[in-house]
Design an enzyme around this catalytic site. Structure first.
Site, PDB file in Angstrom:
ATOM      1  N   ASP A  36       1.834  43.802  17.693  1.00 59.19           N
ATOM      2  CA  ASP A  36       1.902  45.087  18.387  1.00 59.19           C
ATOM      3  C   ASP A  36       1.225  45.039  19.757  1.00 59.19           C
ATOM      4  O   ASP A  36       0.227  44.336  19.934  1.00 59.19           O
ATOM      5  CB  ASP A  36       1.238  46.155  17.513  1.00 59.19           C
ATOM      6  CG  ASP A  36       1.502  47.553  18.031  1.00 59.19           C
ATOM      7  OD1 ASP A  36       2.467  47.741  18.797  1.00 59.19           O
ATOM      8  OD2 ASP A  36       0.738  48.463  17.674  1.00 59.19           O
ATOM      9  N   ASN A  84      12.569  50.334  13.857  1.00 58.69           N
ATOM     10  CA  ASN A  84      12.720  49.990  15.283  1.00 58.69           C
ATOM     11  C   ASN A  84      14.126  50.252  15.832  1.00 58.69           C
ATOM     12  O   ASN A  84      14.323  50.279  17.047  1.00 58.69           O
ATOM     13  CB  ASN A  84      12.344  48.515  15.547  1.00 58.69           C
ATOM     14  CG  ASN A  84      10.855  48.266  15.506  1.00 58.69           C
ATOM     15  OD1 ASN A  84      10.394  47.175  15.196  1.00 58.69           O
ATOM     16  ND2 ASN A  84      10.055  49.279  15.829  1.00 58.69           N
TER      17      ASN A  84
HETATM   18  C1  FPP Z   1       5.574  46.135  18.943  1.00 52.23           C
HETATM   19  O1  FPP Z   1       5.056  46.328  20.239  1.00 52.23           O
HETATM   20  C2  FPP Z   1       6.433  44.974  18.946  1.00 52.23           C
HETATM   21  C3  FPP Z   1       7.715  44.960  18.512  1.00 52.23           C
HETATM   22  C4  FPP Z   1       8.407  46.141  17.968  1.00 52.23           C
HETATM   23  C5  FPP Z   1       8.516  43.728  18.603  1.00 52.23           C
HETATM   24  C6  FPP Z   1       7.814  42.440  18.291  1.00 52.23           C
HETATM   25  C7  FPP Z   1       8.675  41.358  18.752  1.00 52.23           C
HETATM   26  C8  FPP Z   1       8.291  40.231  19.375  1.00 52.23           C
HETATM   27  C9  FPP Z   1       6.883  39.839  19.566  1.00 52.23           C
HETATM   28  C10 FPP Z   1       9.285  39.276  19.944  1.00 52.23           C
HETATM   29  C11 FPP Z   1      10.472  38.962  19.109  1.00 52.23           C
HETATM   30  C12 FPP Z   1      10.193  38.024  18.012  1.00 52.23           C
HETATM   31  C13 FPP Z   1      10.889  36.916  17.783  1.00 52.23           C
HETATM   32  C14 FPP Z   1      10.683  36.151  16.547  1.00 52.23           C
HETATM   33  C15 FPP Z   1      11.828  36.389  18.740  1.00 52.23           C
HETATM   34  P1  FPP Z   1       5.422  47.663  21.016  1.00 52.23           P
HETATM   35  O2  FPP Z   1       6.666  47.442  21.774  1.00 52.23           O
HETATM   36  O3  FPP Z   1       5.484  48.803  20.068  1.00 52.23           O
HETATM   37  O4  FPP Z   1       4.185  47.784  21.972  1.00 52.23           O
HETATM   38  P2  FPP Z   1       3.495  49.139  22.472  1.00 52.23           P
HETATM   39  O5  FPP Z   1       2.945  49.824  21.242  1.00 52.23           O
HETATM   40  O6  FPP Z   1       2.428  48.669  23.395  1.00 52.23           O
HETATM   41  O7  FPP Z   1       4.557  49.939  23.168  1.00 52.23           O
END
Ligand code: FPP
Length: 260
Positions: A36, A84
């Protein structure tokens, strides 16, 4: 804990990586990480959210390397939840694209590190090209045995539980089992990856302190560790801090600690 014991885990504030005697660490068999903070990482740099996800994907490679250093056998990461899909279409598209790209791009390094890749989640509910990526990555890495990287994609703990119930209900309907005979073990056998041990430690960076539908059944007795660092910046220092904290935990699983 005695002051002598404390000193074995002491941190020297000016150094980037904690100085510890690694032989005193208790190493979990399975750690799970909620990746996250990608969006906030990008915002701080005035970059688009997609750049944060890209940095987050790159950091997964670092996590694997660091976990390999400590001899951790299973690493599960939360890459895309069943919730998501509610994000803007362009962001969902970016995450799907990153996923497709990732396993081709990093496969040589995963091979070099002896990392087997598996997936957990409602994989059948994903577009066909994504399902094909999962199949290829799993098949091509079956022989590796140093560590298993489990990518939770289209994963939701509640959906996993519902799907386990559906499989059991079907067996009841077909007369193979009696509903009154269903046990916790039978239930666990119908989850996505029944052969994988439950996570010992669940880590969530980025300052949020919740588990967000991740490994709801499997994480019932997991230790939790939270950090303010955003996922793309989560490195060896943070992993080591988590392991130091884990080493100090007294896991009782509802029983009494050994000293009592
Ligand atoms: C949450 O951060 C993250 C996600 C919903 C996606 C996680 C995905 C990756 C790290 C990359 C993809 C993985 C692979 C295996 C290719 P957020 O976007 O909610 O962050 P925020 O809370 O700061 O907005």
């Amino acid at each position: 804990m005695s002051s002598n014991e404390e000193s074995r885990f002491s941190f020297f504030s000016k150094k980037k990586t904690p100085v510890i005697d690694e032989s005193n660490l208790k190493i979990p068999t399975h750690i799970a990480v909620i990746m996250d903070g990608n969006g906030r990482w990008a915002k701080k740099r005035m970059l688009p959210r997609s750049a944060g996800h890209r940095a987050g994907a790159d950091n997964l490679k670092t996590l694997c390397k660091n976990c390999g250093h400590y001899g951790i056998k299973y690493v599960t990461v939360y890459a895309f939840s069943t919730e998501n899909w509610s994000r803007p279409e362009s962001e969902v598209h970016t995450l799907m694209e990153l996923f497709v790209e990732y396993f081709d791009r990093y496969d040589p390094e995963l091979e070099q590190e002896g990392i087997r890749v598996r997936f957990t989640g409602d994989i059948a509910g994903l577009p066909e090209n994504i399902q094909a990526v999962c199949k290829r990555a799993e098949e091509g890495s079956k022989h590796r045995n140093r560590m298993t990287l489990i990518v939770a994609f289209n994963y939701g703990g509640r959906r996993e539980i519902v799907q386990s119930c559906q499989k059991l209900a079907m067996q009841v309907k077909e007369g193979k089992i009696d509903a009154s005979e269903i046990t916790e073990e039978m239930f666990a056998q119908n989850l996505y990856l029944p052969d994988v041990p439950d996570p010992d430690l669940i880590i969530r960076p980025s300052g949020e302190e919740r588990t967000s539908n991740f490994l709801v059944w499997e994480g019932a007795y997991s230790e939790l560790w939270f950090s303010d660092v955003l996922w793309p910046d989560f490195g060896m220092k943070e992993l080591t801090e988590a392991l130091v904290a884990y080493t100090k935990r007294d896991r009782r699983f509802g029983g009494l600690s050994k000293e009592k």
